[in-house]
Design a protein around this motif. Structure first.
Motif, PDB file in Angstrom:
ATOM      1  N   PHE B 200      -4.685  12.186   9.815  1.00  0.00           N
ATOM      2  CA  PHE B 200      -3.805  12.599  10.880  1.00  0.00           C
ATOM      3  C   PHE B 200      -3.393  14.035  10.596  1.00  0.00           C
ATOM      4  O   PHE B 200      -2.410  14.288   9.906  1.00  0.00           O
ATOM      5  CB  PHE B 200      -2.590  11.674  10.926  1.00  0.00           C
ATOM      6  CG  PHE B 200      -1.697  11.957  12.093  1.00  0.00           C
ATOM      7  CD1 PHE B 200      -2.070  11.571  13.360  1.00  0.00           C
ATOM      8  CD2 PHE B 200      -0.512  12.634  11.927  1.00  0.00           C
ATOM      9  CE1 PHE B 200      -1.261  11.841  14.453  1.00  0.00           C
ATOM     10  CE2 PHE B 200       0.307  12.908  13.009  1.00  0.00           C
ATOM     11  CZ  PHE B 200      -0.069  12.513  14.275  1.00  0.00           C
ATOM     12  N   GLY B 203      -1.594  16.778   8.265  1.00  0.00           N
ATOM     13  CA  GLY B 203      -1.519  16.257   6.907  1.00  0.00           C
ATOM     14  C   GLY B 203      -2.906  16.051   6.338  1.00  0.00           C
ATOM     15  O   GLY B 203      -3.840  15.727   7.077  1.00  0.00           O
ATOM     16  N   PHE B 204      -3.065  16.242   5.051  1.00  0.00           N
ATOM     17  CA  PHE B 204      -4.295  15.884   4.355  1.00  0.00           C
ATOM     18  C   PHE B 204      -5.538  16.585   4.886  1.00  0.00           C
ATOM     19  O   PHE B 204      -6.501  15.948   5.323  1.00  0.00           O
ATOM     20  CB  PHE B 204      -4.513  14.369   4.388  1.00  0.00           C
ATOM     21  CG  PHE B 204      -3.319  13.600   3.921  1.00  0.00           C
ATOM     22  CD1 PHE B 204      -2.659  13.947   2.757  1.00  0.00           C
ATOM     23  CD2 PHE B 204      -2.819  12.536   4.667  1.00  0.00           C
ATOM     24  CE1 PHE B 204      -1.538  13.234   2.332  1.00  0.00           C
ATOM     25  CE2 PHE B 204      -1.707  11.825   4.239  1.00  0.00           C
ATOM     26  CZ  PHE B 204      -1.080  12.185   3.075  1.00  0.00           C
ATOM     27  N   HIS B 214      -3.307   7.660   0.050  1.00  0.00           N
ATOM     28  CA  HIS B 214      -2.916   6.590  -0.859  1.00  0.00           C
ATOM     29  C   HIS B 214      -1.917   7.112  -1.890  1.00  0.00           C
ATOM     30  O   HIS B 214      -0.875   6.490  -2.139  1.00  0.00           O
ATOM     31  CB  HIS B 214      -4.150   6.017  -1.557  1.00  0.00           C
ATOM     32  CG  HIS B 214      -3.817   4.975  -2.577  1.00  0.00           C
ATOM     33  ND1 HIS B 214      -3.538   3.678  -2.254  1.00  0.00           N
ATOM     34  CD2 HIS B 214      -3.684   5.055  -3.923  1.00  0.00           C
ATOM     35  CE1 HIS B 214      -3.255   2.990  -3.348  1.00  0.00           C
ATOM     36  NE2 HIS B 214      -3.334   3.810  -4.378  1.00  0.00           N
ATOM     37  N   ALA B 215      -2.234   8.274  -2.474  1.00  0.00           N
ATOM     38  CA  ALA B 215      -1.354   8.819  -3.513  1.00  0.00           C
ATOM     39  C   ALA B 215       0.042   9.095  -2.951  1.00  0.00           C
ATOM     40  O   ALA B 215       1.050   8.923  -3.633  1.00  0.00           O
ATOM     41  CB  ALA B 215      -1.955  10.098  -4.085  1.00  0.00           C
ATOM     42  N   ARG B 216       0.080   9.522  -1.707  1.00  0.00           N
ATOM     43  CA  ARG B 216       1.364   9.874  -1.091  1.00  0.00           C
ATOM     44  C   ARG B 216       2.079   8.643  -0.556  1.00  0.00           C
ATOM     45  O   ARG B 216       3.258   8.721  -0.195  1.00  0.00           O
ATOM     46  CB  ARG B 216       1.079  10.884   0.043  1.00  0.00           C
ATOM     47  CG  ARG B 216       2.276  11.536   0.650  1.00  0.00           C
ATOM     48  CD  ARG B 216       2.934  12.512  -0.318  1.00  0.00           C
ATOM     49  NE  ARG B 216       4.062  13.165   0.335  1.00  0.00           N
ATOM     50  CZ  ARG B 216       5.265  12.597   0.466  1.00  0.00           C
ATOM     51  NH1 ARG B 216       5.482  11.417  -0.049  1.00  0.00           N
ATOM     52  NH2 ARG B 216       6.225  13.240   1.090  1.00  0.00           N
ATOM     53  N   GLY B 217       1.365   7.526  -0.476  1.00  0.00           N
ATOM     54  CA  GLY B 217       2.002   6.286  -0.034  1.00  0.00           C
ATOM     55  C   GLY B 217       2.390   6.280   1.431  1.00  0.00           C
ATOM     56  O   GLY B 217       3.385   5.679   1.817  1.00  0.00           O
ATOM     57  N   VAL B 218       1.602   6.925   2.275  1.00  0.00           N
ATOM     58  CA  VAL B 218       1.947   6.951   3.697  1.00  0.00           C
ATOM     59  C   VAL B 218       1.816   5.557   4.298  1.00  0.00           C
ATOM     60  O   VAL B 218       1.077   4.705   3.794  1.00  0.00           O
ATOM     61  CB  VAL B 218       1.065   7.945   4.500  1.00  0.00           C
ATOM     62  CG1 VAL B 218       1.352   9.368   4.060  1.00  0.00           C
ATOM     63  CG2 VAL B 218      -0.394   7.593   4.366  1.00  0.00           C
ATOM     64  N   LYS B 219       2.547   5.313   5.386  1.00  0.00           N
ATOM     65  CA  LYS B 219       2.588   4.006   6.012  1.00  0.00           C
ATOM     66  C   LYS B 219       1.716   3.939   7.264  1.00  0.00           C
ATOM     67  O   LYS B 219       1.579   2.879   7.878  1.00  0.00           O
ATOM     68  CB  LYS B 219       4.029   3.640   6.356  1.00  0.00           C
ATOM     69  CG  LYS B 219       4.968   3.652   5.149  1.00  0.00           C
ATOM     70  CD  LYS B 219       4.485   2.764   4.009  1.00  0.00           C
ATOM     71  CE  LYS B 219       5.463   2.769   2.827  1.00  0.00           C
ATOM     72  NZ  LYS B 219       4.898   2.061   1.650  1.00  0.00           N
ATOM     73  N   LEU B 220       1.176   5.079   7.665  1.00  0.00           N
ATOM     74  CA  LEU B 220       0.238   5.145   8.781  1.00  0.00           C
ATOM     75  C   LEU B 220      -0.890   6.086   8.369  1.00  0.00           C
ATOM     76  O   LEU B 220      -0.631   7.136   7.781  1.00  0.00           O
ATOM     77  CB  LEU B 220       0.914   5.726  10.033  1.00  0.00           C
ATOM     78  CG  LEU B 220       2.094   4.989  10.648  1.00  0.00           C
ATOM     79  CD1 LEU B 220       2.804   5.858  11.672  1.00  0.00           C
ATOM     80  CD2 LEU B 220       1.623   3.700  11.322  1.00  0.00           C
ATOM     81  N   ARG B 244      -1.357   1.331  11.198  1.00  0.00           N
ATOM     82  CA  ARG B 244      -0.390   1.014  10.145  1.00  0.00           C
ATOM     83  C   ARG B 244      -1.085   0.471   8.905  1.00  0.00           C
ATOM     84  O   ARG B 244      -2.009  -0.324   9.006  1.00  0.00           O
ATOM     85  CB  ARG B 244       0.615  -0.016  10.675  1.00  0.00           C
ATOM     86  CG  ARG B 244       1.811  -0.249   9.785  1.00  0.00           C
ATOM     87  CD  ARG B 244       2.925  -0.917  10.571  1.00  0.00           C
ATOM     88  NE  ARG B 244       3.526   0.004  11.509  1.00  0.00           N
ATOM     89  CZ  ARG B 244       4.500   0.879  11.190  1.00  0.00           C
ATOM     90  NH1 ARG B 244       4.979   0.932   9.957  1.00  0.00           N
ATOM     91  NH2 ARG B 244       4.983   1.684  12.100  1.00  0.00           N
ATOM     92  N   ASP B 246      -0.233  -0.511   4.459  1.00  0.00           N
ATOM     93  CA  ASP B 246       0.879  -0.743   3.548  1.00  0.00           C
ATOM     94  C   ASP B 246       0.440  -0.533   2.107  1.00  0.00           C
ATOM     95  O   ASP B 246      -0.687  -0.113   1.840  1.00  0.00           O
ATOM     96  CB  ASP B 246       1.513  -2.116   3.793  1.00  0.00           C
ATOM     97  CG  ASP B 246       0.567  -3.260   3.450  1.00  0.00           C
ATOM     98  OD1 ASP B 246      -0.392  -3.059   2.673  1.00  0.00           O
ATOM     99  OD2 ASP B 246       0.780  -4.357   3.971  1.00  0.00           O
ATOM    100  N   HIS B 247       1.358  -0.814   1.191  1.00  0.00           N
ATOM    101  CA  HIS B 247       1.124  -0.516  -0.218  1.00  0.00           C
ATOM    102  C   HIS B 247      -0.022  -1.313  -0.822  1.00  0.00           C
ATOM    103  O   HIS B 247      -0.512  -0.965  -1.887  1.00  0.00           O
ATOM    104  CB  HIS B 247       2.410  -0.798  -1.011  1.00  0.00           C
ATOM    105  CG  HIS B 247       2.833  -2.234  -0.924  1.00  0.00           C
ATOM    106  ND1 HIS B 247       3.650  -2.711   0.083  1.00  0.00           N
ATOM    107  CD2 HIS B 247       2.532  -3.311  -1.689  1.00  0.00           C
ATOM    108  CE1 HIS B 247       3.839  -4.006  -0.082  1.00  0.00           C
ATOM    109  NE2 HIS B 247       3.177  -4.391  -1.134  1.00  0.00           N
ATOM    110  N   THR B 248      -0.451  -2.386  -0.153  1.00  0.00           N
ATOM    111  CA  THR B 248      -1.496  -3.215  -0.759  1.00  0.00           C
ATOM    112  C   THR B 248      -2.891  -2.596  -0.614  1.00  0.00           C
ATOM    113  O   THR B 248      -3.836  -3.074  -1.239  1.00  0.00           O
ATOM    114  CB  THR B 248      -1.533  -4.620  -0.116  1.00  0.00           C
ATOM    115  OG1 THR B 248      -1.897  -4.486   1.258  1.00  0.00           O
ATOM    116  CG2 THR B 248      -0.182  -5.309  -0.214  1.00  0.00           C
ATOM    117  N   ARG B 249      -3.022  -1.568   0.187  1.00  0.00           N
ATOM    118  CA  ARG B 249      -4.349  -1.028   0.478  1.00  0.00           C
ATOM    119  C   ARG B 249      -4.798  -0.034  -0.585  1.00  0.00           C
ATOM    120  O   ARG B 249      -4.113   0.943  -0.862  1.00  0.00           O
ATOM    121  CB  ARG B 249      -4.368  -0.329   1.839  1.00  0.00           C
ATOM    122  CG  ARG B 249      -3.971  -1.226   2.992  1.00  0.00           C
ATOM    123  CD  ARG B 249      -4.835  -2.451   3.042  1.00  0.00           C
ATOM    124  NE  ARG B 249      -4.320  -3.423   4.013  1.00  0.00           N
ATOM    125  CZ  ARG B 249      -4.740  -4.675   4.078  1.00  0.00           C
ATOM    126  NH1 ARG B 249      -5.663  -5.121   3.256  1.00  0.00           N
ATOM    127  NH2 ARG B 249      -4.237  -5.488   4.970  1.00  0.00           N
TER     128      ARG B 249
END
Lengths: 289, 289, 289, 289
Positions: B200, B203-204, B214-220, B244, B246-249
C-alpha cells in the motif's frame, strides 16, 4: 479605479430530471452560460430501467437567484423537467425522531455542530425521555410523548405533522425511532423521510435483525439507510455498510458492533440528501456522490 | 430513398482536457448535438491544484468517425484542449511483462478471454521461462530472455521497444515484472505503462514489502497500481486495495494473501485505462469510474 | 437442604507470556482446574520472530482472587512468565489527552457512557480550552493549560505525570493531542500510552498527513492506533482502518472523511487494551480479538 | 544405536468437539505432552447456543500417528468427543462440480497449482462441456453429461456418488454448478459439500440474484459460501464477502463484478475446510481462522 468591488459569485446546486433525449446537456449548459455561470461539478445518468435522465450540477454564477432561474425555466419547460435550484451548503431543515438508543442522534448532532452535516435541527421528537439530556447538551429542543396505544400513536404522528408544518421541515430522519409509521404519515412524508434499518437489507427485515443474524450465522452484519414507504423496510435504499463478525459474537455484541455502521450509514445518507445528491428513480436511488 | 435500414448508431468515448473556463460543456455538447449525438455517460472534474478541466463522455451518434471529429475539432482548438475519440469497447493493444509469479498474468488472461477486459495481448515478454505453459494455454505468444547483467537488460528493453513498435502497443503492463526499468524506457513509455506494486504505497517502497510489513506489524496489507515513472514506486497512483491481516501471518503468508489484492488491483487499473477512464493531472490521476 | 446459596463464580482474564516450550498449556490449565476454574475463552500464539509464547484466557472460577493466584504463581515461576490476573470487565483507569479536535474525545466518552468501553476516565487534559463544554457534558473533569513554549510543555508533562500518579492511571490515550511527547514522558508511559495517527502508517508520518495524501493522490486514506514510543509514529501498531477516497476530495474533505476512521480505530484499540487483548512482541503487537 | 539423526517432527492438526465442562483443555494438553507434542496453534470456543466445546490444535510431535492417537483416544472417550487427527497440509481429496461459468473453477485450479490450496482434485464433473479446455490445461480429468431431464439428473447424481466412492472424496465443491441437488444427494454429502451462492445471503435466494439486487437498488453485492443442505440456500454459512456498487451498474455488470467475490469467497471457504478450520455448531459454523 471604478468597479473596485469583486463581483459576488453565488454557488448553486441544480438538479434536472426529465425523459432522456438528445440535446439536454447542451440546452442546460446554454442556460448556464447565459446566466454568467460556470459549471464546477457535473454528474448525469440515464436510467435504462425508466428512460429518465438525471443531472446534478454545481454552478458558480454572478447572476442573482431570480435571473438564474429565469434562464433555466424555459429549458425545463421545453423538456418537461422536474428541476430545483438551491444554494450550495444551505442547511436543510431537519426533524429527528428517536426512541431510546442514542448513538445515531449523538452522531447526527455531533457532526452537525462540527460543521460536517449541512442541516438545521429545530426539534427532536421521541417516544421516550431517555435522550433529553443528550439533546439538551447540543442546545436542540426536545419533546417526548409516549406511544403505547393507538390514541397516543395518532397524537404523536399529529405532532410530527404539526412540527413539519411549523418548522417548514424538508427532511425527517428516523434515528432508530422504533415505531412503525402509519401509511398516512408515510405518504405525507414521501421522498423526504429517511430511516436507518439495523441490518443489511433485504436480509432480516422487521424486528430483532441482530438476533436473526446470529441464528443464521452470517459473517457480515450491516446497516441500511432507506427512504420510508408504507411497505416496511422496502423503501428505496440510499446507503449500506457492513462489518465482519464471527461465531464468537453474541446477539448483544452484534448489536453493539452494528451501532457504528448504523450511525455512519445514516449520517452519510442524510449528508447526501442535504447536498441534493439523492434522486429517486422508481424503486431505486441515484446517488451522485 | 426509402428508410428501410435502421440507422447505425456508433458508441464513442470522448476525452477532453483543457484549462478551465466557462462555456466548455456548452461548446462540447453543442458539437455533439451537431454530430447527431446523444450523451449517454458524462463525467467532468476541475482540478483545484492545476486549474485543468477534465471531461469524459460516452456518446451515441449516427455520424461516422470523420464527421464526428470534424464537429469536435474546432471546439478543441478554441479551448486548446487535449482530446481523443475512440470506439467504446475497442480492445487496447497491450504488452505484458512478467517474471516468475503467475497470479497477475493468469488473472489478466482469464479476464481477457472471459470478455471482462477490453484488451488485446499480442505478446507476453518475461525474463524467465516459468510462465510459458500458462501463457501458451491462452494462445498468447510468449518470449523469455534472461536479464542478469547490463547487456541482457539493454537487450531485453530493446526487445520491449521493438515489440511496442511492431504491435503498435498502447499500454504496457508490468504484471509482477521484477526488474527496474531504465529511465530511458520509463520515458519512452510515459503515461502508458502500469505497474503493480505489492504494498500500500507510499508505505514500503522497494523490495520485499511484505517482509517490511511483517516487521512493522501492520494490520492491513495492500497493493497499488500506478503509472511507471523513472522515480521508483512514485508514479501517479491509479488504484489501491487492502486486506486485513493479523499477527499470526508469516511473511510468506502475507505474500500469498497479498496476491489476491495484486491481481484484482492491477486488472482494475488496466480495465479503467482501456476504457479511457484514467486521466493524468500532474502527479495525480483522475479516475472517471 | 444445606448450602442453598448458589456458589459465586468469578470471571477472570489471565495473560501469560514466556519463552515457548512444551507443556505450558497443560501446566496452566492444570492450575486452573486446581482453582476450580473453567476456561471459557482461550487464545495463544507463539512468535516465530522472538520465540515467545503468548496466552490469554478467560476463566470462570469459584476460587477467590488469592486462592486463584496461588495456584497460578508456581506455574508462572516455573516458566519464568510475565503474567496477570484481572476481573473481566473491570474498567481501566484512563487519562485522556486532547487538543482542539473533538471527534475522538466525543467518541470515547459516548461509548464509555453507553457501556461499550470498559474504562473510567477521571480526567481529560488539553493544551486548549476548546473541548471543555463537551467534556463537562459527560461529567468528566477537564483541565486546560497552554503548551506554546518549553516551560509550558514541561509544566504540562509534569501535570500528566502527576495525574497518572494521583489517579493510579493504567492507560493514557492521546485523542488527537497535537503535541509531541518528550522522550522522558514516552519512557515513563511505555506500553500504556496509545496514540491515534491520522494516516495509514507507515505512509505519511509527521504533520499534515491528509495534505500529503492529497498531493500523492492515494485512493485510500486511513488511521493508525499505536503505542507511543520516543520514535515518532513508529511505535507498535494496534489497529488500522482505511476508507476509499477519490480525486474529487480536497485536503479539507480528506480531513473530515478521515475523522470517522480515527475515532473508531482509537476506540477499538482502547477497548482491546482495556480487555487485555493487546500484548507486545518486540516491535509488534499480538491482538487476541 | 546412537541417536545421531535429528528426530522427525510430525505436524498434526487435531479437532475435538464435546459437551463443555471443566478440565477438557487440561486433559487434552496432558495427552499431547504424553505424546511428546508441543502445541503450536490453539483455538477453542464454547457455544452459548448449544453448550458444545470446540477445539482445534496444531501440534508438533515426534510420536508416530498410532502412538499419538493412542494418547488422545482415552481422553476423547472420557469426554464423549468427536475428534480427528490429520497431518497439517495433507491435500484434501476434492471433487468439483461446475456448469458453464469458469471463474470459480479457474480460481480453484490456479490456486491449487500455485500451492495455495491444500486439495487434490481428481475430477471435475459438469453438466456442460464448456470448461473442458480450461480443466484440461490444469491436467485434471473432466467429464461432462447433460442434465436436462429427470433421468439425466439421476444419472449425473449417480456419477457423482460413484466418483465420491471411487476417489474416496472428502469434499465436494459446487463451483457455480447451476443445478439443484436432490435431497438424497444433499443428505449423502452432508457436511462435506460446499456451494457458492452469488448473493449476500439471506438476501436474494434462488435464481437471478444479481437481477434482484439491481431491481432492489442495493449498494453492496456479495457472495456466500455455505454448506449444502436440502433446504435451498439455507445451509450453514462459511464465508461472505461484499463489494460496493452503484446505480450505474446494469444487471450484467453486477454479474461481472460479483464474480470476483464469488471466486475468492469459495476458495477461502475451501481452504479453511481443507485445513479443518470449519466446524459445525447446529445451523452455524465455527471458523477457526
Amino acid at each position: 479605479m471604478s468597479s473596485s468591488a469583486p463581483e459576488h459569485r453565488f454557488h448553486r446546486v441544480v438538479t434536472f430530471i426529465c425523459e432522456d433525449r438528445p440535446g439536454i446537456v447542451h440546452a442546460v449548459s446554454g442556460a448556464i452560460v447565459a446566466a454568467a455561470g460556470n459549471i464546477t461539478e457535473s454528474q448525469q445518468f440515464t436510467s435504462a430501467d425508466t428512460g429518465r435522465f438525471f443531472m446534478r450540477l454545481q454552478v458558480e454564477s454572478s447572476a442573482d437567484r431570480a435571473a438564474f432561474e429565469a434562464e433555466l425555466a424555459p429549458v425545463a419547460a421545453r423538456f418537461d423537467a422536474e428541476w430545483s435550484v438551491d444554494e450550495v451548503g444551505r442547511p436543510l431543515r431537519t426533524l429527528v425522531l428517536a426512541s431510546t438508543a442514542g448513538h445515531c442522534v449523538n452522531d447526527l448532532l455531533f457532526r452537525q455542530r462540527a460543521g460536517q452535516l449541512p442541516v438545521d435541527i429545530p426539534l427532536v421528537l421521541s417516544n421516550h425521555g431517555t435522550l433529553r439530556e443528550l439533546v439538551d447538551f447540543y442546545g436542540v429542543p426536545f419533546e417526548a410523548a409516549p406511544v403505547t396505544d393507538t390514541a397516543e400513536k395518532a397524537a404523536f404522528e399529529a405532532r410530527v405533522l404539526a412540527a413539519v408544518e411549523e418548522h417548514d421541515i424538508e427532511l425527517v430522519v428516523l434515528a432508530r425511532y422504533m415505531q412503525i409509521l402509519s401509511p398516512e404519515l408515510c405518504d405525507a412524508l414521501a421522498g423526504r423521510c429517511i430511516n436507518i434499518h439495523h441490518s443489511f437489507l433485504p436480509g432480516f427485515k422487521g424486528a430483532n435483525p441482530y438476533r436473526q443474524a446470529h441464528a443464521r450465522g452470517v459473517k457480515l452484519i450491516g446497516a441500511t439507510a432507506h427512504f420510508v414507504t408504507s411497505d416496511l423496510d422496502e423503501g428505496p435504499i440510499i446507503e449500506q455498510n457492513v462489518v465482519r463478525v464471527d461465531h464468537t459474537r453474541s446477539p448483544s455484541q452484534l448489536v453493539a458492533i452494528g451501532q457504528d455502521e448504523e450511525s455512519r450509514t445514516l449520517s452519510q445518507a442524510v449528508k447526501w440528501f442535504a447536498e441534493r445528491r439523492v434522486l429517486l428513480d422508481g424503486a431505486r436511488t441515484i446517488i451522485f456522490r
